[in-house]
Design a protein around this motif. Structure first.
Motif, mmCIF file in Angstrom:
data_model
loop_
_atom_site.group_PDB
_atom_site.id
_atom_site.type_symbol
_atom_site.label_atom_id
_atom_site.label_comp_id
_atom_site.label_asym_id
_atom_site.label_seq_id
_atom_site.Cartn_x
_atom_site.Cartn_y
_atom_site.Cartn_z
ATOM 1 N N GLY A 74 0.738 -1.211 0.075
ATOM 2 C CA GLY A 74 -0.124 0.101 0.036
ATOM 3 C C GLY A 74 0.891 1.232 0.064
ATOM 4 N N MET A 75 2.156 1.179 0.620
ATOM 5 C CA MET A 75 2.807 2.289 0.452
ATOM 6 C C MET A 75 3.482 2.569 -0.702
ATOM 7 N N PHE A 76 3.909 1.602 -1.655
ATOM 8 C CA PHE A 76 4.560 1.687 -2.881
ATOM 9 C C PHE A 76 3.422 1.500 -3.927
ATOM 10 N N ILE A 77 1.960 1.674 -3.643
ATOM 11 C CA ILE A 77 0.977 1.513 -4.624
ATOM 12 C C ILE A 77 1.100 3.225 -5.252
ATOM 13 N N THR A 78 1.781 4.236 -4.951
ATOM 14 C CA THR A 78 1.987 5.397 -5.533
ATOM 15 C C THR A 78 2.600 5.244 -6.791
ATOM 16 N N PHE A 79 3.420 4.384 -6.817
ATOM 17 C CA PHE A 79 4.340 4.092 -8.032
ATOM 18 C C PHE A 79 2.953 3.838 -9.415
ATOM 19 N N LEU A 80 2.297 2.970 -9.335
ATOM 20 C CA LEU A 80 1.191 2.722 -10.074
ATOM 21 C C LEU A 80 0.236 3.712 -10.129
ATOM 22 N N SER A 81 -0.296 4.450 -9.173
ATOM 23 C CA SER A 81 -1.256 5.762 -9.148
ATOM 24 C C SER A 81 -0.671 6.699 -10.063
ATOM 25 N N ILE A 82 0.521 6.816 -9.932
ATOM 26 C CA ILE A 82 1.357 7.888 -10.854
ATOM 27 C C ILE A 82 1.305 7.318 -12.308
ATOM 28 N N LEU A 83 1.480 6.164 -12.460
ATOM 29 C CA LEU A 83 1.513 5.626 -13.746
ATOM 30 C C LEU A 83 0.005 5.679 -14.252
ATOM 31 N N PHE A 157 -5.637 -5.660 0.079
ATOM 32 C CA PHE A 157 -4.584 -5.040 -0.953
ATOM 33 C C PHE A 157 -5.314 -4.671 -2.376
ATOM 34 N N PHE A 158 -5.996 -5.714 -2.884
ATOM 35 C CA PHE A 158 -6.579 -5.431 -4.081
ATOM 36 C C PHE A 158 -7.801 -4.268 -4.065
ATOM 37 N N LEU A 159 -8.208 -4.130 -3.013
ATOM 38 C CA LEU A 159 -9.530 -3.179 -2.665
ATOM 39 C C LEU A 159 -8.616 -1.785 -2.536
ATOM 40 N N LEU A 160 -7.729 -1.863 -1.942
ATOM 41 C CA LEU A 160 -6.851 -0.689 -1.626
ATOM 42 C C LEU A 160 -6.303 -0.034 -2.874
ATOM 43 N N SER A 161 -5.753 -1.108 -3.761
ATOM 44 C CA SER A 161 -5.225 -0.552 -5.105
ATOM 45 C C SER A 161 -6.398 -0.154 -5.890
ATOM 46 N N LEU A 162 -7.634 -0.675 -5.844
ATOM 47 C CA LEU A 162 -8.603 -0.296 -6.632
ATOM 48 C C LEU A 162 -8.837 1.327 -6.391
ATOM 49 N N ASN A 163 -9.029 1.475 -4.949
ATOM 50 C CA ASN A 163 -9.221 2.728 -4.487
ATOM 51 C C ASN A 163 -8.251 3.696 -4.750
ATOM 52 N N TYR A 164 -6.971 3.450 -4.845
ATOM 53 C CA TYR A 164 -6.082 4.697 -4.979
ATOM 54 C C TYR A 164 -5.851 4.648 -6.655
ATOM 55 N N TYR A 211 -13.081 7.221 7.648
ATOM 56 C CA TYR A 211 -13.758 6.654 6.483
ATOM 57 C C TYR A 211 -13.413 7.745 5.324
ATOM 58 N N LEU A 212 -12.448 8.703 5.265
ATOM 59 C CA LEU A 212 -12.294 9.430 4.143
ATOM 60 C C LEU A 212 -11.690 8.459 2.940
ATOM 61 N N PRO A 213 -11.583 8.950 1.735
ATOM 62 C CA PRO A 213 -11.619 8.177 0.449
ATOM 63 C C PRO A 213 -10.498 7.104 0.691
ATOM 64 N N LEU A 214 -9.169 7.589 0.659
ATOM 65 C CA LEU A 214 -8.105 6.592 0.751
ATOM 66 C C LEU A 214 -7.751 5.978 2.098
ATOM 67 N N GLN A 215 -8.014 6.819 3.138
ATOM 68 C CA GLN A 215 -7.909 6.386 4.354
ATOM 69 C C GLN A 215 -8.835 5.120 4.887
ATOM 70 N N ALA A 216 -9.948 5.056 4.242
ATOM 71 C CA ALA A 216 -10.778 3.990 4.422
ATOM 72 C C ALA A 216 -10.008 2.507 3.991
ATOM 73 N N SER A 217 -9.482 2.578 2.890
ATOM 74 C CA SER A 217 -8.786 1.213 2.450
ATOM 75 C C SER A 217 -7.285 1.114 3.455
ATOM 76 N N ASP A 218 -6.652 2.310 3.483
ATOM 77 C CA ASP A 218 -5.533 2.189 4.478
ATOM 78 C C ASP A 218 -5.863 1.514 5.791
ATOM 79 N N GLU A 219 -6.956 1.552 6.286
ATOM 80 C CA GLU A 219 -7.311 0.951 7.782
ATOM 81 C C GLU A 219 -7.291 -0.361 7.464
ATOM 82 N N LEU A 220 -7.657 -1.050 6.414
ATOM 83 C CA LEU A 220 -7.691 -2.300 6.266
ATOM 84 C C LEU A 220 -6.309 -3.121 6.550
#
Length: 268
Positions: A74-83, A157-164, A211-220
């Motif tokens: 989840g920390m490194f999903i930033t690379f894919l988000s930028i992509l 993690f799949f849900l977090l990726s989809l969210n980000y 429950y803010l947009p990205l935090q909701a998945s981070d909490e998982l």
């Protein structure tokens, strides 16, 4: 849908940025976790000494490995988000979105191709986390006897990726300029939302800010040490994983609806 994905693949398969950013994600995630599992972060012991307390000594054994790999993923999903931001904004910068429509696509075809690409990228990321989890867990546990306990973290993690990635695509569609969209994405994801969530929780004496947009998945996928500390300190009740799953799904639906509305209403 397969034809849409096939065309999206043709767009990125020779795109260097695609391979660089996905390569960074795939390289840094296992290397980072390997270093931590071998005790790069310790407390105590002299300089260069092997002594010291390795906080993560058990975090890479089953079943804890799933949550730990998922957290760092989840920390490194930033690379894919930028992509995602770069590939979507490039469509507008180089007018290829218009070319797709001229070639017979509808605006919804164009949009659904991007959405499908995000789903596939999230699935591949979750598969990669699963493979790493098996490898790290087996090497540190010595067996696969308890391998599938805690496996739900791969789904998280799949849900977090989809969210980000969904949030990143929404920003790209709304702003249409890669540099500005990337800057605002990073600012919101790592500064604004964390501050806003903390302020909301403090002001309301609740967990609403979680429950803010990205935090909701981070909490998982919480940081394992923080999770253990909360358990040891018997801190107050937190929301269940089910509520964070449902909220993450709701936010993904919001991204889809808002992105669709913007794309259909805006001039091309």
């Amino acid at each position: 849908m397969r034809s849409l994905l096939a065309i999206e693949w043709l767009k990125v398969r020779k795109y260097r940025t695609f391979w660089v950013l996905t390569g960074l994600f795939m390289f840094i995630l296992p290397v980072w976790n390997y270093q931590i599992s071998k005790g790069v972060i310790k407390m105590g012991g002299g300089e260069g000494a092997a002594q010291g307390l390795n906080f993560f000594s058990s975090a890479y054994s089953f079943p804890d490995v799933w949550g730990n790999i998922g957290f760092w993923g989840g920390m490194f999903i930033t690379f894919l988000s930028i992509l995602v931001i770069i590939t979507v904004t490039n469509e507008f910068s180089f007018k290829t979105h218009r070319q797709n429509v001229m070639d017979g696509w509808s605006r919804l075809n164009f949009y659904h191709a991007k959405v499908a690409g995000i789903v596939v990228l999230s699935l591949m990321g979750a598969l990669y986390v699963f493979i790493l989890g098996i490898l790290f867990g087996w090497s540190n546990s010595g067996s696969l006897a308890n391998a599938f306990a805690g496996i739900e973290s791969v789904f998280y993690f799949f849900l977090l990726s989809l969210n980000y990635l969904g949030f990143a695509m929404l920003m790209a569609i709304f702003i249409r300029r890669s540099g500005l969209a990337i800057g605002l994405f990073i600012l919101y994801a790592y500064v604004v939302e964390n501050m806003a969530g903390g302020i909301i929780n403090f002001a309301t004496d609740s967990h609403i800010g979680d429950y803010l947009p990205l935090q909701a998945s981070d909490e998982l996928l919480p940081f394992q040490i923080m999770k253990m500390m909360k358990q040891m300190m018997a801190m107050g009740e937190t929301s269940s994983s089910v509520s964070f799953v449902l909220m993450s799904v709701c936010w993904c639906a919001v991204y889809y609806i808002v992105g669709r509305f913007i794309l259909l209403r805006r001039d091309w």
